[in-house]
Design a protein around this motif. Structure first.
Motif, PDB file in Angstrom:
ATOM      1  N   PHE A 206      58.389  40.077  43.151  1.00 38.10           N
ATOM      2  CA  PHE A 206      59.403  39.252  42.501  1.00 38.10           C
ATOM      3  C   PHE A 206      58.816  38.358  41.419  1.00 38.10           C
ATOM      4  CE2 PHE A 206      62.193  40.386  45.989  1.00 38.10           C
ATOM      5  CZ  PHE A 206      63.395  40.489  45.327  1.00 38.10           C
ATOM      6  N   ARG A 207      57.596  37.869  41.638  1.00 36.29           N
ATOM      7  CA  ARG A 207      57.059  36.896  40.698  1.00 36.29           C
ATOM      8  C   ARG A 207      56.198  37.521  39.611  1.00 36.29           C
ATOM      9  NH1 ARG A 207      58.566  31.796  40.103  1.00 36.29           N
ATOM     10  NH2 ARG A 207      56.433  31.342  39.550  1.00 36.29           N
ATOM     11  N   ALA A 208      55.626  38.698  39.856  1.00 34.72           N
ATOM     12  CA  ALA A 208      54.711  39.258  38.856  1.00 34.72           C
ATOM     13  C   ALA A 208      55.263  40.493  38.151  1.00 34.72           C
ATOM     14  CB  ALA A 208      53.371  39.603  39.502  1.00 34.72           C
TER      15      ALA A 208
ATOM     16  N   GLN B 197      48.557  42.916  41.287  1.00 33.80           N
ATOM     17  CA  GLN B 197      47.354  43.122  42.096  1.00 33.80           C
ATOM     18  C   GLN B 197      46.574  41.823  42.260  1.00 33.80           C
ATOM     19  OE1 GLN B 197      45.563  46.194  39.790  1.00 33.80           O
ATOM     20  NE2 GLN B 197      46.473  47.855  40.997  1.00 33.80           N
ATOM     21  N   ALA B 198      46.544  41.025  41.174  1.00 31.22           N
ATOM     22  CA  ALA B 198      45.803  39.764  41.246  1.00 31.22           C
ATOM     23  C   ALA B 198      46.411  38.853  42.309  1.00 31.22           C
ATOM     24  CB  ALA B 198      45.805  39.074  39.890  1.00 31.22           C
ATOM     25  N   LEU B 199      47.749  38.805  42.344  1.00 29.86           N
ATOM     26  CA  LEU B 199      48.409  37.959  43.345  1.00 29.86           C
ATOM     27  C   LEU B 199      48.150  38.496  44.749  1.00 29.86           C
ATOM     28  CD1 LEU B 199      51.846  36.854  41.861  1.00 29.86           C
ATOM     29  CD2 LEU B 199      49.611  35.781  41.747  1.00 29.86           C
ATOM     30  N   CYS B 200      48.197  39.823  44.893  1.00 27.16           N
ATOM     31  CA  CYS B 200      47.940  40.398  46.218  1.00 27.16           C
ATOM     32  C   CYS B 200      46.517  40.092  46.662  1.00 27.16           C
ATOM     33  CB  CYS B 200      48.163  41.910  46.189  1.00 27.16           C
ATOM     34  SG  CYS B 200      49.892  42.345  46.121  1.00 27.16           S
ATOM     35  N   ALA B 201      45.580  40.102  45.701  1.00 26.79           N
ATOM     36  CA  ALA B 201      44.175  39.885  46.056  1.00 26.79           C
ATOM     37  C   ALA B 201      43.943  38.476  46.580  1.00 26.79           C
ATOM     38  CB  ALA B 201      43.285  40.138  44.838  1.00 26.79           C
ATOM     39  N   MET B 202      44.837  37.528  46.215  1.00 25.18           N
ATOM     40  CA  MET B 202      44.636  36.195  46.779  1.00 25.18           C
ATOM     41  C   MET B 202      45.512  35.970  48.002  1.00 25.18           C
ATOM     42  SD  MET B 202      46.137  33.628  43.924  1.00 25.18           S
ATOM     43  CE  MET B 202      46.042  34.211  42.288  1.00 25.18           C
ATOM     44  N   GLY B 203      46.035  37.056  48.546  1.00 27.20           N
ATOM     45  CA  GLY B 203      46.720  36.949  49.822  1.00 27.20           C
ATOM     46  C   GLY B 203      48.224  36.788  49.741  1.00 27.20           C
ATOM     47  N   THR B 204      48.823  37.071  48.573  1.00 24.16           N
ATOM     48  CA  THR B 204      50.276  36.990  48.463  1.00 24.16           C
ATOM     49  C   THR B 204      50.895  38.243  49.078  1.00 24.16           C
ATOM     50  OG1 THR B 204      49.904  35.935  46.354  1.00 24.16           O
ATOM     51  CG2 THR B 204      52.169  36.543  46.861  1.00 24.16           C
ATOM     52  N   PRO B 205      51.912  38.096  49.922  1.00 29.13           N
ATOM     53  CA  PRO B 205      52.576  39.285  50.449  1.00 29.13           C
ATOM     54  C   PRO B 205      53.218  40.089  49.301  1.00 29.13           C
ATOM     55  CG  PRO B 205      53.203  37.324  51.664  1.00 29.13           C
ATOM     56  CD  PRO B 205      52.432  36.862  50.494  1.00 29.13           C
TER      57      PRO B 205
ATOM     58  N   VAL C 250      51.020  37.185  34.307  1.00 28.58           N
ATOM     59  CA  VAL C 250      52.367  37.653  33.975  1.00 28.58           C
ATOM     60  C   VAL C 250      52.665  37.157  32.560  1.00 28.58           C
ATOM     61  CG1 VAL C 250      54.745  37.765  34.710  1.00 28.58           C
ATOM     62  CG2 VAL C 250      52.961  37.337  36.382  1.00 28.58           C
TER      63      VAL C 250
ATOM     64  N   TYR D 218      39.736  37.941  36.041  1.00 30.06           N
ATOM     65  CA  TYR D 218      39.509  39.323  35.626  1.00 30.06           C
ATOM     66  C   TYR D 218      39.276  39.437  34.118  1.00 30.06           C
ATOM     67  CZ  TYR D 218      41.842  39.964  40.122  1.00 30.06           C
ATOM     68  OH  TYR D 218      42.189  39.897  41.436  1.00 30.06           O
TER      69      TYR D 218
ATOM     70  N   PRO E   1      48.794  41.820  37.103  1.00 28.93           N
ATOM     71  CA  PRO E   1      49.120  40.518  37.700  1.00 28.93           C
ATOM     72  C   PRO E   1      49.576  40.646  39.154  1.00 28.93           C
ATOM     73  CG  PRO E   1      50.637  41.056  35.902  1.00 28.93           C
ATOM     74  CD  PRO E   1      49.543  42.053  35.863  1.00 28.93           C
TER      75      PRO E   1
ATOM     76  N   ARG F 244      56.756  39.097  47.660  1.00 31.69           N
ATOM     77  CA  ARG F 244      56.732  37.925  46.790  1.00 31.69           C
ATOM     78  C   ARG F 244      56.022  38.233  45.480  1.00 31.69           C
ATOM     79  NH1 ARG F 244      55.365  33.999  51.688  1.00 31.69           N
ATOM     80  NH2 ARG F 244      56.087  35.801  52.862  1.00 31.69           N
TER      81      ARG F 244
ATOM     82  N   ALA G 128      45.026  39.507  33.977  1.00 32.76           N
ATOM     83  CA  ALA G 128      46.005  39.811  35.025  1.00 32.76           C
ATOM     84  C   ALA G 128      47.022  38.690  35.207  1.00 32.76           C
ATOM     85  CB  ALA G 128      45.311  40.118  36.354  1.00 32.76           C
TER      86      ALA G 128
END
Lengths: 510, 279
Positions: free
Chosen positions: A172-174, A158-166, B92, B86, A156, A169, B90
């Motif tokens: 903390f969220r995933a 990596q998924a958030l990072c792939a959509m451009g999340t720093p 939480v 995916y 999760p 953040r 992926a």
């Protein structure tokens, strides 16, 4: 082939145990001959001086405040430092290495030594104590936390990072929700440990009830000591009860309503703010720049001649003694803990008996090591043997708890299957119970040995051998270069034990 | 063109090339399926398309912007236009479906409100509406771990939609679902394409589903494009050639069955031949 190896390993352990026992001067006949002295002091504590109770409340509350403030702050900082130590997130290798080394170094010291060092920087009082607890908590929590992160699923994140999340953040969220329950239950467990530890910080002038305890012991007012111990026992019981309830909530085994949750969080916030208020300001009036400078220069330029000095009294010898005390103490503690654990589990014993033994375990645990030290020193005199006995007594609490958990989770079906085939009870224990228990017992022992190696360095304060006495002596006399050498030795020792236990654990998994 | 890949190559170690000179383009509103055997480089391609992995050479252009050269903020800005789902969802697991969908708003938020979860009413309502759109309006507060696989993938789709993506990438979206659920998920994707004009690039080794739902097939074998054309053009012969490339790898590792060994013999030359002409 494998059996032979296992047998050899046990033999080796036994041999090591005997050697270490010899080295630390353990002697059963001596213990037996002077056994009557064990009860001496205890008997003098009874009955406790009830009229003294009101005078205890304020310092007891200060002790709790110190540990709450230190634990919360340390735990929070660990949350920020842990992702920097974890190998599976954003932290580049050099940053990770620096942070990990820092954590490993901080982890090498028991709270008491940290508190002693803090009193030199921040003056006597609660502030130094809080700082010591903060650092201790920070080191342990960061370590536990980054191990959890490395075991958590990063998908999760990596998924958030792939959509451009720093990355911050996304962490903390995933990642945080995945490790939250383990993180919070570790924090609650540490809070309880810290309340017990902070009860003795007064010994080095770092505030709380320890000041009073130290005073009453040296004035030999044992019925007042008894009262303090009783109050401490009650406080520890209360906190243990609270934290066990909260752990159930945190692990999601019990549910409460949204408002209930809010009230709980609110109450905790108020407690934390109250605790912060009591910490007070640091007292820099006696801190000189000179002291601070020589302190740090001592740590970075240790006394190499002392570091390399051989023979009895040399650093290597003292470190060896410390390890031996920790080892023999852990084994003796386990020997006492196993029957206590069996007696304290509700599955095998009637409920009232189980409750009694559980309370007994908490009582054993709530007594600070200082008290065990002065009791055992009357039996075995100053030296390593007293250290071993003290260490054993201090290990009982945690080991019994872990052993009880292991017994509680026993699966009795293989036992029933074997008994249906007519296998004798002894063989049933050998083949149905031990295989289930041994891994849990082994890892508890290993963990406690690791803790004991670190804690053994404070035994010197009560004259019970090991590296502690020279360390505290050097610190109190501002021999910083010598203190630096001992510190370095201690860090190396703890690191070695860490590697050893990781190796054994890895080997067991294979 | 919505998305263009030009001569994309990627190597993980010195010997094995994951992708070799991959070029294709996707028009706005198209549903393209990347098919091919395991190890063909499908997942690597998706990871390069969404910027999780950098390619060694070549270009990835999304709406005229070069993803492969972008670094830092610039790269983040392009990544914000891409939604990805995916095989393993992926998500939480410990938090609610709503919170998972809201996570997609994080790239646009400041640090503190982001980590504290202060998303505001408008975002919450949007996320709830999206969950309704994918058919989960009664599961807003449910923790993800209590959902079925198909429901989890729906949450992941809602999360991707929350970004208002120009393109939706799907990495084996139905591989860990049962056939019926997989069909339903693809029906949902098809509906999103037809109603919202969403551009979708999916990779899948479920050939039947790819043929049934997509407009165009992209055949990937041994890291090369072996077919690029309409579903109807992917004849038995073409498919055999695409999937035979797996046989080659097996032949190299030395544990192939007799049947796939024949395939290799039959199609070994064809692999080396140039890529089928594109229209």
């Amino acid at each position: 082939m494998k059996r032979k190896k296992t047998a050899l390993l046990w033999l080796l352990l036994l041999l090591l145990f005997i050697l270490a026992g010899r080295f630390t001067g353990c002697s059963l006949p001596l213990f037996w001959a002077r056994r009557s002295h064990a009860a001496d002091i205890f008997l003098r504590m009874i009955p406790p001086d009830w009229s003294y109770f009101p005078r205890i409340l304020t310092p007891l509350w200060a002790t709790v405040q110190m540990s709450v403030a230190g634990t919360v702050l340390g735990t929070f900082l660990a949350l920020l430092a842990a992702p920097l130590c974890a190998a599976n997130l954003f932290s580049p290798r050099p940053v990770r290495m620096v942070f990990r080394i820092l954590i490993q170094v901080l982890r090498s010291f028991p709270t008491l030594i940290l508190a002693l060092a803090a009193t030199f920087l921040f003056g006597l009082g609660c502030f130094a104590g809080t700082i010591a607890i903060l650092i201790y908590t920070f080191a342990i929590m960061t370590r536990l936390c980054y191990e959890d992160i490395e075991n958590a699923s990063v998908r999760p994140y990596q998924a958030l990072c792939a959509m451009g999340t720093p990355p911050g953040r996304a962490y903390f969220r995933a990642i945080l929700p995945e490790i939250a329950s383990s993180y919070l239950s570790n924090a609650l467990y540490l809070l309880e440990t810290n309340v017990r530890h902070s009860a003795i910080l007064g010994y080095v002038g770092a505030g709380g009830i320890g000041l009073l305890l130290n005073e009453k012991i040296s004035w030999k007012e044992y019925n007042r000591v008894g009262m303090i111990l009783l109050a401490l026992f009650l406080a520890v019981c209360l906190i243990e009860l609270l934290s066990s309830r909260l752990v159930l909530l945190v692990k999601g085994e019990r549910q409460i309503s949204r408002t209930g949750k809010r009230i709980l969080i609110g109450a905790f916030l108020i407690l934390f703010l109250l605790s912060l208020a009591a910490v007070g300001k640091p007292d820099f009036s006696r801190t000189s720049f000179q002291t601070v400078r020589s302190m740090f220069s001592g740590l970075f330029w240790p006394d190499w001649s002392f570091f390399l000095q051989g023979g009895s009294g040399g650093l290597a010898w003292l470190l060896l003694e410390t390890v031996c005390i920790a080892f023999v103490g852990t084994v003796l503690g386990a020997v006492i803990s196993l029957p206590l654990a069996i007696l304290g589990t509700g599955r095998l014993m009637p409920a009232p008996a189980a409750l009694f033994f559980r309370l007994l375990t908490v009582a054993v645990r709530s007594i600070p090591f200082l008290i065990y030290g002065i009791i055992f020193i009357r039996i075995s005199g100053p030296g390593a043997f007293t250290g071993v006995l003290t260490m054993a007594a201090c290990s009982i609490g945690l080991l019994t708890k872990r052993f009880t958990e292991a017994i509680d989770s026993l699966d009795f079906r293989p036992w029933q299957a074997l008994s249906a085939m007519g296998v004798s009870p002894l063989l049933r224990i050998r083949y149905a119970v031990l295989p289930q228990l041994l891994p849990a017992l082994g890892s508890a022992l290993l963990y406690r040995f690791d803790v004991n190696t670190r804690e053994a360095s404070v035994l010197g304060i009560v004259g019970a051998g090991g590296i502690g006495a020279p360390l505290v002596f050097a610190m109190n006399h501002f021999h910083w270069r010598q203190a630096g050498a001992i510190t370095l030795g201690l860090i190396l020792l703890v690191w070695l034990v860490d590697l050893l236990s990781a190796w054994i654990r890895g080997g067991k998994r294979r | 063109m919505m998305l263009q890949a030009e001569h994309v190559s990627k190597q993980f170690d010195r010997r094995v090339a994951a992708l070799t000179d991959v070029s294709f383009s996707v028009a706005k509103g198209e549903f393209v399926s990347i098919i091919g055997p395991s190890g063909a480089g499908k997942t690597t391609l998706i990871r390069i398309l969404n910027g999780s992995e950098a390619c060694d050479s070549g270009q990835v252009i999304l709406s005229g912007q070069h993803l492969e050269q972008a670094r830092g903020r610039e790269k983040t800005r392009i990544q914000k236009m891409i939604g990805t789902i995916y095989q393993d969802f992926a998500l939480v697991e410990n938090v609610s479906t709503l919170q998972n969908v809201l996570n997609a708003a994080l790239p646009d938020m400041a640090f503190l409100p982001g980590i504290l979860g202060l998303f505001g009413k408008a975002r919450r309502e949007e996320a709830a509406a999206l969950l309704g759109r994918v058919g989960l309006s009664d599961k807003l507060e449910e923790p993800v771990h209590s959902l079925s696989g198909g429901q989890k993938q729906r949450v992941a789709i809602a999360r991707a939609l929350m970004r208002h993506p120009q393109i939706l990438l799907a990495d084996e979206p139905v591989a860990s679902l049962d056939p019926v659920t997989g069909q339903q998920i693809l029906e949902l994707l098809k509906e999103l394409q037809e109603q919202d004009g969403l551009t979708i690039v999916m990779n899948s080794h479920n050939l039947a589903l790819s043929q049934a739902f997509s407009d165009r097939l992209l055949g990937l074998g041994g890291g090369r494009i072996l077919y690029d054309g309409p579903v109807s053009g992917a004849t038995e012969e073409v498919l055999e050639r695409i999937y035979a490339s797996a046989g080659i790898e097996m032949a190299v590792s030395g544990d192939e069955t007799a049947a796939s060994g024949e395939n290799v013999a039959a199609s070994g030359k064809d692999i080396a031949s140039p890529v089928e002409e594109r229209k």
